[in-house]
Motif scaffolding. Structure first.
Motif, PDB file in Angstrom:
ATOM      1  N   ARG A  93       2.547  -5.512  -2.589  1.00 41.01           N
ATOM      2  CA  ARG A  93       1.416  -4.854  -3.134  1.00 41.01           C
ATOM      3  C   ARG A  93       0.147  -5.659  -3.252  1.00 41.01           C
ATOM      4  O   ARG A  93       0.465  -6.706  -3.834  1.00 41.01           O
ATOM      5  CB  ARG A  93       1.646  -3.997  -4.323  1.00 41.01           C
ATOM      6  CG  ARG A  93       0.608  -3.026  -4.737  1.00 41.01           C
ATOM      7  CD  ARG A  93       0.949  -2.355  -5.920  1.00 41.01           C
ATOM      8  NE  ARG A  93       2.269  -1.648  -5.543  1.00 41.01           N
ATOM      9  CZ  ARG A  93       2.713  -0.356  -6.296  1.00 41.01           C
ATOM     10  NH1 ARG A  93       2.325  -0.373  -7.385  1.00 41.01           N
ATOM     11  NH2 ARG A  93       3.761   0.061  -5.924  1.00 41.01           N
ATOM     12  N   VAL A 140      -0.368   2.387   1.567  1.00 39.26           N
ATOM     13  CA  VAL A 140      -0.250   3.054   0.362  1.00 39.26           C
ATOM     14  C   VAL A 140      -1.195   2.610  -0.499  1.00 39.26           C
ATOM     15  O   VAL A 140      -1.008   1.393  -0.928  1.00 39.26           O
ATOM     16  CB  VAL A 140       1.083   3.474  -0.114  1.00 39.26           C
ATOM     17  CG1 VAL A 140       1.198   4.470  -1.577  1.00 39.26           C
ATOM     18  CG2 VAL A 140       1.824   4.154   0.841  1.00 39.26           C
ATOM     19  N   TYR A 141      -2.273   3.430  -0.906  1.00 39.44           N
ATOM     20  CA  TYR A 141      -3.327   2.877  -2.045  1.00 39.44           C
ATOM     21  C   TYR A 141      -2.700   3.264  -3.620  1.00 39.44           C
ATOM     22  O   TYR A 141      -2.412   4.683  -3.616  1.00 39.44           O
ATOM     23  CB  TYR A 141      -4.422   3.407  -1.836  1.00 39.44           C
ATOM     24  CG  TYR A 141      -5.021   2.491  -0.576  1.00 39.44           C
ATOM     25  CD1 TYR A 141      -4.538   2.789   0.853  1.00 39.44           C
ATOM     26  CD2 TYR A 141      -5.995   1.590  -1.014  1.00 39.44           C
ATOM     27  CE1 TYR A 141      -5.206   1.923   1.864  1.00 39.44           C
ATOM     28  CE2 TYR A 141      -6.570   0.884   0.310  1.00 39.44           C
ATOM     29  CZ  TYR A 141      -6.095   0.991   1.486  1.00 39.44           C
ATOM     30  OH  TYR A 141      -6.754   0.210   2.634  1.00 39.44           O
ATOM     31  N   ARG A 169      -3.104  -1.830  -2.907  1.00 38.67           N
ATOM     32  CA  ARG A 169      -2.605  -1.228  -1.567  1.00 38.67           C
ATOM     33  C   ARG A 169      -1.258  -1.963  -1.014  1.00 38.67           C
ATOM     34  O   ARG A 169      -1.195  -2.966  -1.538  1.00 38.67           O
ATOM     35  CB  ARG A 169      -3.622  -1.236  -0.618  1.00 38.67           C
ATOM     36  CG  ARG A 169      -3.965  -2.446   0.152  1.00 38.67           C
ATOM     37  CD  ARG A 169      -5.000  -2.352   1.195  1.00 38.67           C
ATOM     38  NE  ARG A 169      -5.502  -3.534   1.657  1.00 38.67           N
ATOM     39  CZ  ARG A 169      -6.583  -3.660   2.719  1.00 38.67           C
ATOM     40  NH1 ARG A 169      -7.367  -2.564   2.913  1.00 38.67           N
ATOM     41  NH2 ARG A 169      -6.755  -4.808   3.006  1.00 38.67           N
ATOM     42  N   THR A 183      -4.000   6.044   6.635  1.00 41.86           N
ATOM     43  CA  THR A 183      -3.380   5.679   7.605  1.00 41.86           C
ATOM     44  C   THR A 183      -4.715   5.685   8.695  1.00 41.86           C
ATOM     45  O   THR A 183      -5.413   6.617   8.821  1.00 41.86           O
ATOM     46  CB  THR A 183      -2.307   6.785   8.517  1.00 41.86           C
ATOM     47  OG1 THR A 183      -1.290   6.810   7.753  1.00 41.86           O
ATOM     48  CG2 THR A 183      -1.889   6.283   9.803  1.00 41.86           C
ATOM     49  N   THR A 240      -4.555   0.333   6.908  1.00 39.44           N
ATOM     50  CA  THR A 240      -3.210   1.326   6.608  1.00 39.44           C
ATOM     51  C   THR A 240      -2.379   0.785   5.512  1.00 39.44           C
ATOM     52  O   THR A 240      -1.886  -0.140   5.635  1.00 39.44           O
ATOM     53  CB  THR A 240      -2.617   1.684   7.834  1.00 39.44           C
ATOM     54  OG1 THR A 240      -3.519   2.161   8.834  1.00 39.44           O
ATOM     55  CG2 THR A 240      -1.389   2.400   7.805  1.00 39.44           C
ATOM     56  N   GLY A 278      -6.068  10.427   0.075  1.00 38.25           N
ATOM     57  CA  GLY A 278      -5.504   9.523   1.422  1.00 38.25           C
ATOM     58  C   GLY A 278      -5.596  10.709   2.546  1.00 38.25           C
ATOM     59  O   GLY A 278      -5.597  11.771   2.423  1.00 38.25           O
ATOM     60  N   ARG A 327       0.541   7.208  -8.841  1.00 32.91           N
ATOM     61  CA  ARG A 327       1.558   7.347  -7.838  1.00 32.91           C
ATOM     62  C   ARG A 327       0.529   6.992  -6.498  1.00 32.91           C
ATOM     63  O   ARG A 327      -0.505   7.593  -6.580  1.00 32.91           O
ATOM     64  CB  ARG A 327       2.271   8.726  -7.515  1.00 32.91           C
ATOM     65  CG  ARG A 327       3.231   9.078  -8.470  1.00 32.91           C
ATOM     66  CD  ARG A 327       3.774  10.182  -8.668  1.00 32.91           C
ATOM     67  NE  ARG A 327       4.891  10.369  -7.329  1.00 32.91           N
ATOM     68  CZ  ARG A 327       5.598  11.607  -7.066  1.00 32.91           C
ATOM     69  NH1 ARG A 327       5.674  12.601  -8.151  1.00 32.91           N
ATOM     70  NH2 ARG A 327       6.476  11.473  -6.137  1.00 32.91           N
ATOM     71  N   GLY A 328       0.960   6.641  -5.417  1.00 29.20           N
ATOM     72  CA  GLY A 328       0.009   6.189  -4.307  1.00 29.20           C
ATOM     73  C   GLY A 328      -0.226   7.381  -3.360  1.00 29.20           C
ATOM     74  O   GLY A 328       0.391   8.383  -3.579  1.00 29.20           O
ATOM     75  N   THR A 329      -1.212   7.012  -2.649  1.00 29.15           N
ATOM     76  CA  THR A 329      -2.002   7.853  -1.700  1.00 29.15           C
ATOM     77  C   THR A 329      -1.698   7.061  -0.597  1.00 29.15           C
ATOM     78  O   THR A 329      -2.502   6.251  -0.337  1.00 29.15           O
ATOM     79  CB  THR A 329      -3.201   8.860  -2.015  1.00 29.15           C
ATOM     80  OG1 THR A 329      -3.508   9.723  -1.105  1.00 29.15           O
ATOM     81  CG2 THR A 329      -4.225   7.652  -2.303  1.00 29.15           C
ATOM     82  N   LEU A 330      -1.352   7.848   0.624  1.00 29.12           N
ATOM     83  CA  LEU A 330      -1.201   7.273   2.001  1.00 29.12           C
ATOM     84  C   LEU A 330      -2.613   7.264   2.955  1.00 29.12           C
ATOM     85  O   LEU A 330      -3.174   8.239   2.955  1.00 29.12           O
ATOM     86  CB  LEU A 330      -0.065   7.550   2.784  1.00 29.12           C
ATOM     87  CG  LEU A 330       0.041   7.232   4.188  1.00 29.12           C
ATOM     88  CD1 LEU A 330       0.478   5.619   4.100  1.00 29.12           C
ATOM     89  CD2 LEU A 330       1.380   8.003   5.098  1.00 29.12           C
TER      90      LEU A 330
END
Length: 123
Positions: A44, A92-93, A37, A120, A90, A8, A115-118
């Motif tokens: 989600r 958190v994936y 996401r 933007t 945009t 991300g 855990r997610g990855t942001l």
């Protein structure tokens, strides 16, 4: 199955990013995998899924033609190539996986989550 998402970042509208999901455990390569996401203040939502063999994929309408999900079972990786990004992408994936399903779009079907990855996207 343990999952770790990465890739991300901040990108301008129209740009591209590739997310990666690294899996571990014996059943990762036999699991259906997906990306979801979650935007700020929203639930989600499903983005894309791929079967264990990689033959079948499925996308939510808003990303069709722009995102591509793929996998490398030898490396235990699942990718989400995102192109023509829009500010509304945009979020958190999150990557998810489950060995007990063929294809699913609901969060409740997936037992394993990373855990997610942001991501933007600026306008």
């Amino acid at each position: 199955v343990q999952l770790q998402a990465s890739g991300g970042g901040l990108v301008q509208a129209g740009g591209s990013l590739r997310l990666s999901c690294a899996g571990s455990g014996d059943t990762f390569s036999t699991s259906t995998a997906a990306w979801f996401r979650q935007a700020l203040g929203k639930e989600r939502e499903f983005v894309a899924a791929i079967t264990r063999s990689g033959v079948r994929t499925f996308y939510t309408d808003s990303v069709k033609g722009r995102f591509t999900i793929s996998r490398d079972n030898a490396q235990k990786l699942v990718y989400l190539q995102m192109s023509s990004l829009k500010p509304e992408d945009t979020a958190v994936y999150f990557c998810a996986a489950d060995p007990g399903i063929t294809m699913a779009t609901l969060t409740t079907w997936y037992r394993y989550w990373g855990r997610g990855t942001l991501v933007t996207v600026s306008s």
